[in-house]
Design an enzyme around this catalytic site. Structure first.
Site, PDB file in Angstrom:
ATOM      1  N   ASP A   1       0.847  -1.191   0.000  1.00 24.48           N
ATOM      2  CA  ASP A   1       0.000   0.000   0.000  1.00 24.48           C
ATOM      3  C   ASP A   1       0.883   1.241   0.000  1.00 24.48           C
ATOM      4  O   ASP A   1       1.881   1.316   0.716  1.00 24.48           O
ATOM      5  CB  ASP A   1      -0.926  -0.017   1.223  1.00 24.48           C
ATOM      6  CG  ASP A   1      -2.066   0.973   1.097  1.00 24.48           C
ATOM      7  OD1 ASP A   1      -3.224   0.528   0.976  1.00 24.48           O
ATOM      8  OD2 ASP A   1      -1.800   2.206   1.107  1.00 24.48           O
TER       9      ASP A   1
ATOM     10  N   HIS B   1      -6.963  -5.834   2.174  1.00 24.80           N
ATOM     11  CA  HIS B   1      -5.829  -5.273   2.898  1.00 24.80           C
ATOM     12  C   HIS B   1      -5.273  -6.365   3.817  1.00 24.80           C
ATOM     13  O   HIS B   1      -6.038  -7.040   4.517  1.00 24.80           O
ATOM     14  CB  HIS B   1      -6.260  -4.112   3.791  1.00 24.80           C
ATOM     15  CG  HIS B   1      -6.812  -2.919   3.071  1.00 24.80           C
ATOM     16  ND1 HIS B   1      -6.087  -1.771   2.872  1.00 24.80           N
ATOM     17  CD2 HIS B   1      -8.022  -2.694   2.510  1.00 24.80           C
ATOM     18  CE1 HIS B   1      -6.838  -0.882   2.239  1.00 24.80           C
ATOM     19  NE2 HIS B   1      -8.026  -1.417   2.006  1.00 24.80           N
TER      20      HIS B   1
ATOM     21  N   VAL C   1     -10.925   2.847  -3.655  1.00 20.44           N
ATOM     22  CA  VAL C   1     -10.540   2.326  -4.974  1.00 20.44           C
ATOM     23  C   VAL C   1     -11.512   1.201  -5.309  1.00 20.44           C
ATOM     24  O   VAL C   1     -11.568   0.187  -4.593  1.00 20.44           O
ATOM     25  CB  VAL C   1      -9.085   1.819  -4.980  1.00 20.44           C
ATOM     26  CG1 VAL C   1      -8.752   1.226  -6.345  1.00 20.44           C
ATOM     27  CG2 VAL C   1      -8.113   2.944  -4.632  1.00 20.44           C
TER      28      VAL C   1
ATOM     29  N   GLN D   1     -14.505   2.376   1.189  1.00 20.09           N
ATOM     30  CA  GLN D   1     -13.782   1.986  -0.029  1.00 20.09           C
ATOM     31  C   GLN D   1     -13.495   3.222  -0.881  1.00 20.09           C
ATOM     32  O   GLN D   1     -14.401   4.037  -1.138  1.00 20.09           O
ATOM     33  CB  GLN D   1     -14.613   0.981  -0.834  1.00 20.09           C
ATOM     34  CG  GLN D   1     -13.851   0.417  -2.026  1.00 20.09           C
ATOM     35  CD  GLN D   1     -14.624  -0.665  -2.774  1.00 20.09           C
ATOM     36  OE1 GLN D   1     -15.800  -0.931  -2.486  1.00 20.09           O
ATOM     37  NE2 GLN D   1     -13.962  -1.275  -3.745  1.00 20.09           N
TER      38      GLN D   1
ATOM     39  N   ASN E   1     -12.884  -3.175   2.579  1.00 24.58           N
ATOM     40  CA  ASN E   1     -13.855  -2.083   2.614  1.00 24.58           C
ATOM     41  C   ASN E   1     -14.769  -2.208   1.400  1.00 24.58           C
ATOM     42  O   ASN E   1     -14.296  -2.476   0.292  1.00 24.58           O
ATOM     43  CB  ASN E   1     -13.130  -0.736   2.589  1.00 24.58           C
ATOM     44  CG  ASN E   1     -12.242  -0.538   3.810  1.00 24.58           C
ATOM     45  OD1 ASN E   1     -12.599  -0.936   4.912  1.00 24.58           O
ATOM     46  ND2 ASN E   1     -11.078   0.058   3.606  1.00 24.58           N
TER      47      ASN E   1
ATOM     48  N   HIS F   1     -10.162  -5.433  -3.340  1.00 23.21           N
ATOM     49  CA  HIS F   1      -8.842  -5.665  -2.742  1.00 23.21           C
ATOM     50  C   HIS F   1      -8.981  -6.044  -1.284  1.00 23.21           C
ATOM     51  O   HIS F   1      -9.844  -5.540  -0.575  1.00 23.21           O
ATOM     52  CB  HIS F   1      -7.932  -4.439  -2.881  1.00 23.21           C
ATOM     53  CG  HIS F   1      -8.528  -3.157  -2.393  1.00 23.21           C
ATOM     54  ND1 HIS F   1      -9.445  -2.439  -3.139  1.00 23.21           N
ATOM     55  CD2 HIS F   1      -8.359  -2.466  -1.240  1.00 23.21           C
ATOM     56  CE1 HIS F   1      -9.803  -1.370  -2.460  1.00 23.21           C
ATOM     57  NE2 HIS F   1      -9.165  -1.351  -1.294  1.00 23.21           N
TER      58      HIS F   1
HETATM   59  P1  5GP Z   1      -9.755   1.367   0.170  1.00 26.86           P
HETATM   60  O1  5GP Z   1      -9.965   2.608   0.973  1.00 26.86           O
HETATM   61  O2  5GP Z   1     -10.362   1.458  -1.205  1.00 26.86           O
HETATM   62  O3  5GP Z   1     -10.140   0.108   0.897  1.00 26.86           O
HETATM   63  O4  5GP Z   1      -8.195   1.222   0.024  1.00 26.86           O
HETATM   64  C1  5GP Z   1      -7.475   1.730  -1.040  1.00 26.86           C
HETATM   65  C2  5GP Z   1      -6.017   1.649  -0.651  1.00 26.86           C
HETATM   66  O5  5GP Z   1      -5.252   1.807  -1.827  1.00 26.86           O
HETATM   67  C3  5GP Z   1      -5.585   2.748   0.328  1.00 26.86           C
HETATM   68  O6  5GP Z   1      -5.033   2.136   1.493  1.00 26.86           O
HETATM   69  C4  5GP Z   1      -4.539   3.546  -0.454  1.00 26.86           C
HETATM   70  O7  5GP Z   1      -3.456   3.967   0.344  1.00 26.86           O
HETATM   71  C5  5GP Z   1      -4.107   2.551  -1.532  1.00 26.86           C
HETATM   72  N1  5GP Z   1      -3.701   3.165  -2.795  1.00 26.86           N
HETATM   73  C6  5GP Z   1      -4.391   4.113  -3.487  1.00 26.86           C
HETATM   74  N2  5GP Z   1      -3.753   4.404  -4.634  1.00 26.86           N
HETATM   75  C7  5GP Z   1      -2.635   3.620  -4.657  1.00 26.86           C
HETATM   76  C8  5GP Z   1      -1.572   3.494  -5.604  1.00 26.86           C
HETATM   77  O8  5GP Z   1      -1.522   4.135  -6.653  1.00 26.86           O
HETATM   78  N3  5GP Z   1      -0.598   2.590  -5.293  1.00 26.86           N
HETATM   79  C9  5GP Z   1      -0.630   1.852  -4.139  1.00 26.86           C
HETATM   80  N4  5GP Z   1       0.383   0.991  -3.949  1.00 26.86           N
HETATM   81  N5  5GP Z   1      -1.622   1.946  -3.238  1.00 26.86           N
HETATM   82  C10 5GP Z   1      -2.611   2.830  -3.497  1.00 26.86           C
END
Ligand code: 5GP
Ligand code: ZN
Length: 112
Positions: free
Chosen positions: A30, A101, A95, A93, A86, A99
């Site tokens: 991440d 975590h 993205v 969420q 998420n 996914h």
């Molecule tokens: P969500 O909030 O959708 O469950 O988690 C998305 C995660 O993706 C976040 O923890 C954020 O830090 C990570 N993330 C967002 N954009 C990128 C990226 O371009 N590269 C990487 N490695 N992680 C990302």
């Protein structure tokens, strides 16, 4: 070209610190880690969230879940690890490409 950042990472179009990949999944660090170990496990296939899973995805989901403890072990997380998924804006969420975590490496706070 996809406008989904995780599809672009899976396709090698965007850089990421990849720790594991196979024909079905890609695992990378991440970019804003919430713990000493913070990995994201994504399917290569674009699935927006848990909500869009169908029985056709069962083998893929099982593969992802069964991969988690192996990844944790490879990261040296002997005491255990946390898995978070998420779902939707109300679930935090950000993205919209499914996914998991995988977090660990320090005593994580309780969920309460
Ligand atoms: P969500 O909030 O959708 O469950 O988690 C998305 C995660 O993706 C976040 O923890 C954020 O830090 C990570 N993330 C967002 N954009 C990128 C990226 O371009 N590269 C990487 N490695 N992680 C990302
Ligand atoms: Zn995607």
């Amino acid at each position: 070209m996809s406008d989904c950042i995780f599809c672009r990472i899976a396709a090698g179009e965007l850089p990421a610190d990849i720790v594991h990949e196979d024909e079905r999944v890609v695992v990378f660090k991440d970019i804003h880690p919430k713990a000493p170990v913070h990995l994201l496990v994504i399917p290569r296939q674009h699935i927006p969230s848990l909500r869009e899973l169908t029985p056709e995805h069962d083998a893929l989901v099982a593969h992802m879940v069964r991969l988690l403890p192996r990844l944790a072990e490879a990261q040296g997380l002997k005491d255990g690890f946390r898995t978070v998924v998420n779902t939707g804006p109300g679930g935090g969420q950000e993205v919209f490409h499914l996914h998991f975590h995988l977090l660990g490496g320090k005593r994580l706070p309780g969920m309460a």
